[in-house]
Scaffold this motif. Structure first.
Motif, mmCIF file in Angstrom:
data_model
loop_
_atom_site.group_PDB
_atom_site.id
_atom_site.type_symbol
_atom_site.label_atom_id
_atom_site.label_comp_id
_atom_site.label_asym_id
_atom_site.label_seq_id
_atom_site.Cartn_x
_atom_site.Cartn_y
_atom_site.Cartn_z
ATOM 1 N N ILE A 41 0.926 -1.142 0.051
ATOM 2 C CA ILE A 41 0.100 -0.019 -0.080
ATOM 3 C C ILE A 41 0.671 1.280 -0.025
ATOM 4 N N ALA A 42 2.090 1.299 0.653
ATOM 5 C CA ALA A 42 2.830 2.399 0.771
ATOM 6 C C ALA A 42 3.644 2.574 -0.659
ATOM 7 N N LEU A 43 3.916 1.479 -1.440
ATOM 8 C CA LEU A 43 4.226 1.515 -2.660
ATOM 9 C C LEU A 43 3.368 2.228 -3.655
ATOM 10 N N LEU A 44 2.215 1.739 -3.534
ATOM 11 C CA LEU A 44 0.999 2.291 -4.413
ATOM 12 C C LEU A 44 1.036 3.774 -4.136
ATOM 13 N N SER A 45 0.862 3.946 -2.754
ATOM 14 C CA SER A 45 0.786 5.603 -2.422
ATOM 15 C C SER A 45 1.748 6.483 -2.759
ATOM 16 N N ALA A 46 3.248 5.970 -2.758
ATOM 17 C CA ALA A 46 4.212 6.666 -3.203
ATOM 18 C C ALA A 46 3.983 6.898 -4.736
ATOM 19 N N LEU A 47 3.460 6.027 -5.512
ATOM 20 C CA LEU A 47 3.399 6.105 -7.111
ATOM 21 C C LEU A 47 2.289 7.027 -7.374
ATOM 22 N N VAL A 48 1.330 7.057 -6.575
ATOM 23 C CA VAL A 48 0.390 8.251 -6.847
ATOM 24 C C VAL A 48 0.654 9.548 -6.120
ATOM 25 N N LYS A 49 1.657 9.567 -5.441
ATOM 26 C CA LYS A 49 1.943 10.907 -4.674
ATOM 27 C C LYS A 49 1.208 11.175 -3.683
ATOM 28 N N SER A 50 0.800 10.237 -3.173
ATOM 29 C CA SER A 50 -0.144 10.409 -1.757
ATOM 30 C C SER A 50 0.684 10.936 -0.614
ATOM 31 N N LYS A 51 0.313 11.830 0.300
ATOM 32 C CA LYS A 51 0.860 12.069 1.500
ATOM 33 C C LYS A 51 0.735 11.195 2.558
ATOM 34 N N VAL A 52 -0.091 10.138 2.361
ATOM 35 C CA VAL A 52 -0.354 9.125 3.399
ATOM 36 C C VAL A 52 -0.360 7.483 2.601
ATOM 37 N N ALA A 53 -0.017 6.632 3.383
ATOM 38 C CA ALA A 53 -0.314 5.321 3.088
ATOM 39 C C ALA A 53 -1.624 4.917 3.535
ATOM 40 N N ASN A 54 -2.323 5.158 2.496
ATOM 41 C CA ASN A 54 -3.851 4.609 2.708
ATOM 42 C C ASN A 54 -4.433 4.163 1.315
ATOM 43 N N PHE A 55 -4.854 3.039 1.192
ATOM 44 C CA PHE A 55 -5.366 2.561 0.091
ATOM 45 C C PHE A 55 -6.481 3.110 -0.353
ATOM 46 N N GLU A 56 -7.635 3.578 0.469
ATOM 47 C CA GLU A 56 -8.610 4.152 -0.198
ATOM 48 C C GLU A 56 -8.251 5.671 -0.893
ATOM 49 N N GLU A 57 -7.335 6.250 -0.119
ATOM 50 C CA GLU A 57 -6.753 7.434 -0.873
ATOM 51 C C GLU A 57 -6.017 7.240 -2.046
ATOM 52 N N VAL A 58 -5.316 6.147 -2.235
ATOM 53 C CA VAL A 58 -4.920 5.718 -3.449
ATOM 54 C C VAL A 58 -5.929 5.740 -4.505
ATOM 55 N N VAL A 59 -6.934 5.035 -4.244
ATOM 56 C CA VAL A 59 -8.042 4.638 -5.120
ATOM 57 C C VAL A 59 -8.669 5.998 -5.425
ATOM 58 N N ARG A 60 -8.906 6.990 -4.531
ATOM 59 C CA ARG A 60 -9.429 8.473 -5.127
ATOM 60 C C ARG A 60 -8.515 8.932 -5.853
ATOM 61 N N ILE A 61 -7.210 9.051 -5.739
ATOM 62 C CA ILE A 61 -6.397 9.423 -6.556
ATOM 63 C C ILE A 61 -6.351 9.056 -7.984
ATOM 64 N N VAL A 62 -6.412 7.699 -8.103
ATOM 65 C CA VAL A 62 -6.145 6.947 -9.251
ATOM 66 C C VAL A 62 -7.440 7.268 -9.985
ATOM 67 N N LEU A 63 -8.847 7.270 -9.407
ATOM 68 C CA LEU A 63 -9.960 7.305 -10.261
ATOM 69 C C LEU A 63 -10.122 8.791 -10.538
ATOM 70 N N SER A 64 -9.594 9.784 -9.843
ATOM 71 C CA SER A 64 -9.602 10.986 -10.427
ATOM 72 C C SER A 64 -8.763 11.342 -11.532
ATOM 73 N N GLU A 65 -8.010 10.553 -11.883
ATOM 74 C CA GLU A 65 -7.206 10.727 -13.260
ATOM 75 C C GLU A 65 -7.836 10.297 -14.321
ATOM 76 N N GLY A 66 -8.909 9.619 -14.323
ATOM 77 C CA GLY A 66 -9.783 9.201 -15.425
ATOM 78 C C GLY A 66 -9.652 7.431 -15.350
ATOM 79 N N LEU A 67 -11.069 7.125 -15.839
ATOM 80 C CA LEU A 67 -11.347 5.708 -15.893
ATOM 81 C C LEU A 67 -10.804 5.161 -17.090
ATOM 82 N N SER A 68 -10.104 5.696 -17.954
ATOM 83 C CA SER A 68 -9.439 4.977 -19.051
ATOM 84 C C SER A 68 -7.948 5.676 -19.319
ATOM 85 N N ASP A 69 -7.092 4.748 -19.851
ATOM 86 C CA ASP A 69 -5.882 5.392 -20.090
ATOM 87 C C ASP A 69 -5.195 6.193 -19.146
#
Length: 837
Positions: free
Chosen positions: A151-179
Motif C-alpha cells: 500500500i505504501a508503494l502504491l501510495s508513493a506512486l500516486v504521490k499520496s501524502k499518506v499510506a492509505n489504500f482508499e486515498e490511493v483509489v481516490r487519486i487513481v479514479l480522479s485521473e480518469g477511468l481510461s488510459d
C-alpha cells in the motif's frame, strides 16, 4: 530516507580505504541499482573510476602503469565477466570486491523485518529512482508487513501524502477511468495485481478482468442501492458489493471533499451513461429515488416527477410523508445542490402560485389592505422568486410549459383580480381611518423624534420586498425590524411619491405637471433637501451611490450634528429602465445594499434608528403586454400621460378604467381627474416599458412599506442552533441503524441555522460509516416538528473490543466537534463472516 542507503555504503567503503597500503575495490552492480547514486558518493581517500565493457584494458593500464599510488573504487554497472573474458581478472585477485544489496539496505533503514525481504525484492525496480524512494520513506509507515509495504508503494506512486489504500483509489479514479497514468505506473513496477487485490479486500470488488470503469460502476451502484432501500435489477447484481458500509464511507469522503468533488462528478456522469441510468431508474417509484444523490440525473427524474404533479394540479401528492415542497427542499441540500437548487426553488414557488389559482380577494378596501399585508403579498413574492431562480437556470427549456401556467395564474387569476377589486374600492377617506397615508409620512414617522433618524428611500421598493427585507434582518443579531403598510399617492410615480415623503402642508401638481410642496419645487435632490432643511435645519440628504463610496471618517463628517438624513437609493427602478428582465435580480441586490448601508452606518457613525420606505411600488410580468391588453387612445394632447395613468381636466369614463379626483388623493382643491386601468392593462402611449410599470392603482403600486429598523452598536450574543441525539446508542449489533435527532430550539433572531456533519469513526478519526450532512434551520416552535431521522451503515469490517469507536457530530463551518460518544460495536459476522474471499 533514501539518502541513508548511500550513507551506509559511504561509511563501509571509507572504512575499507582507511588503510596504509593501497586499496582497489571492484563493485559490480549487475542490476544497476546504484547507477544514479554513485556520483554522489563522498569517498575521503579514494577515486571513483567508471568501468565499462569497452575500457577494461584502459583501466588495467591506469591501475598498473599510470597511477599506482591512489586508492580506487572501480564501479561497474554490469555483470562481472568470466575470467577468460576479463582483462582485469588478475587485478581483481589482489584487490577487493564490494557487494551492495539495495533491498537489505532499505530494510535496514526502515527497520523492516527480514521476513519481508522477498516483498522488497519483488518491487526493487521501484527503488531505482531517488524521488520514488524518497516518497516511500516519507510515508513513515508505523508497522511494515506485506500489506503495508504494498500500500505504501502504491501510495508513493500516486504521490499520496499518506499510506492509505482508499486515498490511493481516490487519486487513481480522479485521473480518469481510461488510459490512466497511475495504472500504467502500477503495471510498470509490478503493482497492478496488488492494486486489484486490495480492491477485493477493501471493497469486496472481484472481477476476472478488472478495470476502473467496472470498479466505479460497482462503487456507485452499491451506494445507490443502499440509498434506495430496495434492490437494483437482477442484471446489476454482479456490481453490488458486499461491503456497502465501506463503500458508502469511501464515496461520502470523495463527494464531500473539495479536492475530489469534481472528479467524483465526472466519474458519476460517465458511469450513468455506461449503465444507461435513465433506463434503469425511470422504472422505480419516486419514493425509492428520493434519497439517491450519487447521480445528478436522479434530480432530473425527480424534477420531472414534480412537474407532472404540478401540471396535474395534484398538489396533495406525497413521497414518504413528504409534501411536494418538502421533497424539493430536501433535494436542495443533496450533493448536487449547486446544480439543482434553483430548479427546485422554481418548483417550490410555482407550487405556491398554483395553490392560489382560485384566489378570491376581500370585498372592502380596509380588509384588502389588511389581507395584502398578512398574506396576499406572498403571491407577488412567489412570482418574483419563480423568475429570480428560473433566470439562474442555464437550460430552462423543461420549464417552458410551467412558465405559461404560472403566467396565466399570476396575471389572470391573481394580479388582474386583485387589481380590479382594489382599484374599484380605492378610497383614501376610508383608508385613512385605519392606515397612514404617504403624504403624511414626515409628520407620522419623522417629526417629533428625539435623536438622529435616517430615512432610506428606495425607488420602487414595493411592499412584498420590504416583507422579505424584514425576514432577512432576523438573521442579523444586531438588528430588530418590523414593517407596516402605508398608502401611497395616486398616481404612483416617482415625482409625486418623492414629494409626498417630504414635510408638507399641501402638495400640488402644477399645470405643467411638476410637483410642488408648499409652493416649492421638488424635482431634484437639492430642491427636496431645501424643503427638509426648512422644516429642520439639522437635516440633509444624500444619494446612496455617493454615500457608499465614503470612508469611515468622511461618513462621520457628513453625519456630524445632523438629526434627519434622507438617503436616496435607486436600484430597482434604475435597473428596470435599462434591462426589464433583471428587475428581480435588482430586488435582491436592493435588499442586500440596504442591509449593507445600515450595517456600515451602525458601525461607522453609531446610527441606530432607520426607516426604509419607497416612493411607489410596481407591477412586473414576464410576458409582454399584448395589444389586446392596451387601452386605446382616448386622451387629449394636453393630458399628462403614462402607461399606467392619465391626469386630465376631463373626467373620462372609459370601460376598464377608474377615475379619481386629484383632490381626493392630496387633500387639496385640484379638480383634475386621475384615470388608471383597473387591471394590469396599460394605456397606449409612446415609450415606456413593456413589463415593468407603475403609476396605477393596484396594491402592488400603491401599498408601500414602512420598515422600522433598530440596531445596536455592540454585538448581541447569538449562538448556533444545536442538535441532539434522541436514540439510545451504547451497543451496536447491526451494520444498519436508524437514529432519531432533535433540533434543540427553533431558529430565531439570536439562534442561527447551522450545518452539521454526523458520522461514526475509530479512535484514529477514520470514518467507519457513511457521513450525513444535516442543515438545522427549522423555525417551528413545536419540538415534534424539529425531530428528524438519519440512517447509517457501518463499514463491513472486523470490530474488536481492543479498539475504541465513537459517534460524533461536528459543526461543518467551524470544524468544531460538538458531540462525541464512545460506542461498543458488537457485530459477530462483520467482514464477510470472517473470511477473506
Amino acid at each position: 530516507m533514501a539518502e541513508l542507503n548511500l550513507k551506509q555504503i559511504e561509511d563501509k567503503l571509507n572504512n575499507e580505504f582507511d588503510e596504509k597500503d593501497r586499496v582497489i575495490i571492484f563493485w559490480y552492480d549487475e542490476k544497476q541499482e546504484f547507477i544514479d547514486d554513485i556520483k554522489n558518493l563522498n569517498l575521503k581517500n579514494a577515486k571513483i573510476h567508471y568501468l565499462t565493457p569497452r575500457n577494461l584494458f584502459k583501466t588495467k593500464v591506469l591501475l598498473e602503469r599510470q597511477d599506482t599510488e591512489s586508492n580506487y573504487l572501480i564501479y561497474a554497472p554490469f555483470k562481472k565477466p568470466n575470467n577468460r573474458d576479463n582483462h582485469l581478472a588478475d587485478t581483481i585477485i589482489y584487490s577487493k570486491e564490494f557487494f551492495a544489496d539495495r533491498a537489505s539496505l532499505i530494510m535496514a533503514d526502515l527497520g523492516i523485518d527480514v521476513a519481508y525481504k522477498l516483498v522488497i525484492e519483488k518491487y526493487i525496480k521501484f527503488f531505482n529512482a531517488k524521488d520514488r524512494t524518497n516518497r516511500f520513506y516519507e510515508l513513515e509507515v508505523d508497522e511494515y508487513n506485506e500489506e503495508s509495504i504494498e500500500i505504501a508503494l502504491l501510495s508513493a506512486l500516486v504521490k499520496s501524502k499518506v499510506a492509505n489504500f482508499e486515498e490511493v483509489v481516490r487519486i487513481v479514479l480522479s485521473e480518469g477511468l481510461s488510459d490512466n497514468k497511475y495504472m500504467k505506473e502500477f503495471s510498470k513496477f509490478g503493482l497492478e495485481e496488488a492494486f486489484w487485490k486490495y480492491c477485493r479486500i477493501n471493497f469486496s470488488y472481484i472481477d476476472e478482468e478488472p478495470n476502473l470503469m467496472k470498479l466505479s460502476i460497482s462503487l456507485l451502484l452499491t451506494y445507490a442501492e443502499n440509498q434506495m432501500n430496495t434492490k437494483l435489477p437482477s442484471k446489476l447484481n454482479k456490481y453490488v458489493l458486499d461491503k456497502p458500509g465501506t463503500v458508502m464511507a469511501f464515496i461520502d469522503q470523495m463527494m464531500n471533499s473539495n479536492i475530489y468533488k469534481d472528479s467524483f462528478r465526472k466519474i458519476s456522469n460517465e458511469v450513468y451513461k455506461v449503465i444507461d441510468g435513465d433506463k434503469i431508474f425511470k422504472n422505480y417509484e419516486i419514493e425509492h429515488l428520493i434519497n439517491v444523490d450519487v447521480f445528478k440525473d436522479i434530480d432530473e427524474i425527480i424534477i420531472n416527477w414534480v412537474l407532472d404533479r404540478l401540471f396535474d394540479e395534484n398538489l396533495n401528492a406525497t413521497v414518504n410523508n413528504l409534501s411536494l415542497v418538502d421533497v424539493c427542499k430536501s433535494r436542495k441540500f443533496k450533493h448536487f445542490k449547486d446544480l439543482y437548487s434553483d430548479k427546485y426553488d422554481v418548483l417550490i414557488n410555482a407550487y405556491y402560485l398554483i395553490l392560489n389559482k382560485d384566489f378570491t380577494p376581500e370585498d372592502n378596501i380596509i380588509d384588502l389592505v389588511e389581507e395584502y399585508d398578512n398574506k396576499y403579498y406572498k403571491i407577488d413574492t412567489y412570482y418574483r422568486k419563480f423568475y429570480y431562480h428560473l433566470d439562474k437556470v442555464k437550460n430552462s427549456s423543461i420549464f417552458e410549459e410551467l412558465k405559461v401556467l404560472v403566467e396565466n395564474i399570476y396575471i389572470n387569476k391573481y394580479l388582474d383580480v386583485i387589481s380590479k377589486e382594489f382599484s374599484n374600492k380605492l378610497d383614501y377617506n376610508i383608508l385613512k381611518e385605519k392606515y397612514k397615508l404617504q403624504k403624511d409620512f414626515y409628520r407620522n414617522y419623522v417629526a417629533g423624534n428625539s435623536g438622529r433618524i435616517i430615512v432610506i428611500i428606495s425607488d420602487a421598493f414595493r411592499y412584498e420586498i420590504g416583507k422579505e427585507l424584514v425576514e432577512r434582518f432576523k438573521f442579523d443579531e444586531k438588528t430588530e425590524a418590523n414593517i407596516e403598510p402605508q398608502i401611497g399617492v395616486l398616481p404612483s410615480y416617482t415625482s409625486l411619491g418623492m414629494a409626498a415623503l417630504l414635510p408638507n402642508k399641501h402638495i400640488e401638481i402644477a399645470d405643467n405637471y411638476e410637483v410642488f410642496v408648499d409652493g416649492k419645487p421638488t424635482k431634484n435632490m437639492n430642491e427636496r433637501n431645501a424643503i427638509l432643511q426648512s422644516k429642520n435645519p439639522n437635516s440633509d440628504s444624500i444619494q446612496y451611490d455617493e454615500l457608499i463610496k465614503m470612508t469611515k471618517q468622511e461618513m462621520r463628517d457628513f453625519f456630524s450634528g445632523k438629526e434627519i438624513i434622507y438617503i436616496y437609493h435607486n436600484k430597482i427602478d434604475a435597473r428596470a429602465h435599462s434591462s426589464e428582465d433583471e428587475v428581480f435580480d435588482a430586488c435582491n441586490e436592493a435588499m442586500e445594499e440596504i442591509k449593507d448601508i445600515i450595517r456600515k452606518l451602525t458601525n461607522n457613525i453609531s446610527a441606530t434608528r432607520f426607516i426604509v420606505t419607497a416612493d411607489h411600488g410596481f407591477i412586473y410580468t414576464r410576458s409582454k403586454n399584448k395589444e389586446s391588453d392596451k387601452i386605446n387612445r382616448f386622451f387629449e394632447q394636453n393630458d399628462k400621460t403614462n402607461r399606467r395613468f392619465i391626469i386630465s381636466e376631463k373626467p373620462y369614463d372609459i370601460l376598464g378604467t377608474k377615475s379619481m379626483m386629484v383632490s381626493d388623493v392630496l387633500g387639496n382643491y385640484d379638480e383634475r381627474a386621475i384615470i388608471t386601468p383597473i387591471s394590469s392593462d396599460v394605456f397606449k402611449v409612446q415609450g415606456g416599458g413593456q413589463n415593468f410599470v407603475h403609476g396605477g392603482s393596484s396594491p402592488q403600486e400603491i401599498i408601500v412599506p414602512i420598515v422600522k429598523v433598530k440596531t445596536v452598536t455592540g454585538a448581541v450574543e447569538t449562538e448556533k442552533v444545536k442538535i441532539s441525539l434522541i436514540s439510545m446508542l451504547s451497543k451496536i449489533t447491526n451494520l444498519l441503524l436508524s437514529l432519531d435527532f432533535v433540533q434543540q430550539e427553533p431558529v430565531s433572531d439570536t439562534i442561527k441555522p447551522a450545518t452539521y456533519k454526523i458520522r461514526f469513526e475509530n479512535e484514529d478519526g477514520e470514518l467507519i460509516s457513511n457521513e450525513e450532512i444535516y442543515v438545522a434551520k427549522s423555525r417551528s416552535k413545536e419540538s415534534i416538528d424539529r425531530i428528524f431521522k438519519l440512517n447509517f451503515r457501518l463499514r463491513n469490517k472486523k470490530y474488536t473490543q481492543d479498539e475504541k469507536y465513537y459517534f460524533t457530530i461536528t459543526d461543518v463551518e467551524t470544524g468544531i466537534e460538538i458531540y462525541r460518544q464512545q460506542v461498543i460495536i458488537d457485530i459477530a459476522f462483520a467482514d464477510d463472516f470472517g473470511f477473506d474471499i
